[in-house]
Design a protein around this motif. Sequence first.
Motif, PDB file in Angstrom:
ATOM      1  N   ARG A   1       0.858  -1.184   0.000  1.00  0.00           N
ATOM      2  CA  ARG A   1       0.000   0.000   0.000  1.00  0.00           C
ATOM      3  C   ARG A   1       0.892   1.231   0.000  1.00  0.00           C
ATOM      4  O   ARG A   1       1.861   1.303   0.765  1.00  0.00           O
ATOM      5  CB  ARG A   1      -0.921   0.003   1.211  1.00  0.00           C
TER       6      ARG A   1
ATOM      7  N   ALA B   1       0.959   5.660  -0.312  1.00  0.00           N
ATOM      8  CA  ALA B   1       0.160   6.878  -0.137  1.00  0.00           C
ATOM      9  C   ALA B   1       1.080   8.086  -0.120  1.00  0.00           C
ATOM     10  O   ALA B   1       2.309   7.968   0.004  1.00  0.00           O
ATOM     11  CB  ALA B   1      -0.650   6.813   1.157  1.00  0.00           C
TER      12      ALA B   1
ATOM     13  N   ILE C   1      -1.955  11.433   6.278  1.00  0.00           N
ATOM     14  CA  ILE C   1      -2.097  10.804   4.980  1.00  0.00           C
ATOM     15  C   ILE C   1      -3.062  11.637   4.142  1.00  0.00           C
ATOM     16  O   ILE C   1      -4.140  12.021   4.601  1.00  0.00           O
ATOM     17  CB  ILE C   1      -2.615   9.358   5.121  1.00  0.00           C
TER      18      ILE C   1
ATOM     19  N   THR D   1      -5.298   9.251  -1.657  1.00  0.00           N
ATOM     20  CA  THR D   1      -4.045   8.876  -2.324  1.00  0.00           C
ATOM     21  C   THR D   1      -3.587   7.459  -1.981  1.00  0.00           C
ATOM     22  O   THR D   1      -2.554   7.011  -2.496  1.00  0.00           O
ATOM     23  CB  THR D   1      -2.907   9.856  -1.967  1.00  0.00           C
ATOM     24  N   ILE D   2      -4.290   6.726  -1.143  1.00  0.00           N
ATOM     25  CA  ILE D   2      -3.877   5.364  -0.796  1.00  0.00           C
ATOM     26  C   ILE D   2      -4.227   4.425  -1.955  1.00  0.00           C
ATOM     27  O   ILE D   2      -5.373   4.370  -2.405  1.00  0.00           O
ATOM     28  CB  ILE D   2      -4.557   4.874   0.494  1.00  0.00           C
ATOM     29  N   ARG D   3      -3.227   3.720  -2.429  1.00  0.00           N
ATOM     30  CA  ARG D   3      -3.430   2.731  -3.487  1.00  0.00           C
ATOM     31  C   ARG D   3      -2.815   1.404  -3.045  1.00  0.00           C
ATOM     32  O   ARG D   3      -1.774   1.380  -2.378  1.00  0.00           O
ATOM     33  CB  ARG D   3      -2.794   3.185  -4.801  1.00  0.00           C
ATOM     34  N   ARG D   4      -3.460   0.308  -3.453  1.00  0.00           N
ATOM     35  CA  ARG D   4      -2.986  -1.043  -3.103  1.00  0.00           C
ATOM     36  C   ARG D   4      -2.501  -1.749  -4.368  1.00  0.00           C
ATOM     37  O   ARG D   4      -3.164  -1.711  -5.409  1.00  0.00           O
ATOM     38  CB  ARG D   4      -4.111  -1.839  -2.446  1.00  0.00           C
TER      39      ARG D   4
ATOM     40  N   TYR E   1       2.951   3.835  -9.033  1.00  0.00           N
ATOM     41  CA  TYR E   1       2.197   4.731  -8.154  1.00  0.00           C
ATOM     42  C   TYR E   1       2.438   6.194  -8.541  1.00  0.00           C
ATOM     43  O   TYR E   1       1.490   6.987  -8.633  1.00  0.00           O
ATOM     44  CB  TYR E   1       2.587   4.513  -6.696  1.00  0.00           C
TER      45      TYR E   1
ATOM     46  N   TYR F   1      -4.139   1.508   8.531  1.00  0.00           N
ATOM     47  CA  TYR F   1      -3.132   2.310   7.848  1.00  0.00           C
ATOM     48  C   TYR F   1      -2.120   2.919   8.825  1.00  0.00           C
ATOM     49  O   TYR F   1      -1.416   3.875   8.485  1.00  0.00           O
ATOM     50  CB  TYR F   1      -3.808   3.421   7.043  1.00  0.00           C
TER      51      TYR F   1
ATOM     52  N   LEU G   1       1.469   3.400   7.618  1.00  0.00           N
ATOM     53  CA  LEU G   1       1.671   4.554   6.743  1.00  0.00           C
ATOM     54  C   LEU G   1       1.839   5.825   7.569  1.00  0.00           C
ATOM     55  O   LEU G   1       2.728   6.645   7.302  1.00  0.00           O
ATOM     56  CB  LEU G   1       0.499   4.696   5.773  1.00  0.00           C
TER      57      LEU G   1
END
Length: 323
Positions: free
Chosen positions: A20, A22, A29, A33-36, A52, A308, A311
């Motif tokens: 993940r 971000a 955070i 914008t969090i992508r997996r 990303y 999260y 992060l």
Amino acid sequence: MAHPDNLYSLVADIGGTNTRVALAHERDIVEGTIRRFRNADYPGLESVLRQYIADEGSVDPKAACVAVAGPVRDSRATLTNLDWAIDKESLARATRAETVAILNDLQAQGHALGYIDPANIRTILPGPSGQPNAARLMVGVGTGFNAAPVFDLEQGRVVPPSESGHANLPIRNEMELRLCQFVSTAHGFPAVEDVLSGRGLERAYAFLGQEDGAPREAAAKDIMAACADGSDPRAVAAARLFTRILGTVCGNLSLIQLPFGGVYLVGGVARAFAPHLGQFGFAEAFRDKGRFAGFMSNFAVHVVEDDYAALTGSASHLVALQS
């Protein structure tokens, strides 16, 4: 989506299955914008980060920090359950960031303490309030197992790395001895992680099947579902065995580190077990320390329900590095 150059930090949480990523502004955070990313779809972390950055409009971060599910030494990480190696040079090359850092995932979780919404912290065992600089202990239970102490010193926060999941399983009775032998037969060494993890719950279930003379397998998610609806007594017994060993190990680690600021369980398996820890004997196993049983009440135990947090901890670590 376009972002201003050199305003945000890039943070990533690299597990055995998914990564993940971000953007963060200071310790926060950036929403949306969090992508997996599925690790099996990429040859290494550089490919993930380049994808990303492209997806986020070729963002140019000022700093980057990754949290890795594996040991970190001399700014180089090797993932325990994934054939990736990560170092500062490749991280800087992929992100073009001026400041880069690599943390063990439990270190990142430790750096998140104090910046997690209190609504995402569930208390399992209450305890006295510790001093503001009291030591704390992170215990990660998910794909693997690990633990790391958190020390707030005058010079700043220190979270030493650890690989606690690869220590020997504790043995308190004949049944646990047989469990160790069962794990050793299948995997060569009875490590804590061989029972206290998602796969470990499956092994506990298989072990109880052998004990009953009626072996069968079940996935961790199905075991937990059966615990919730009571449809499989063996699933309940496996969860109870898991919980008591978790209590024993957390109690042992607490006596080693003296976390008067509290013990914090993190990870997907910890979150799944949170509703069951009370009824399955966690407190009794945690405090079962003979003449030190009363002393164990000094340590509160919580479950962090923020998926999260690693992060946030990575972002917090970068703020400290740049201050």
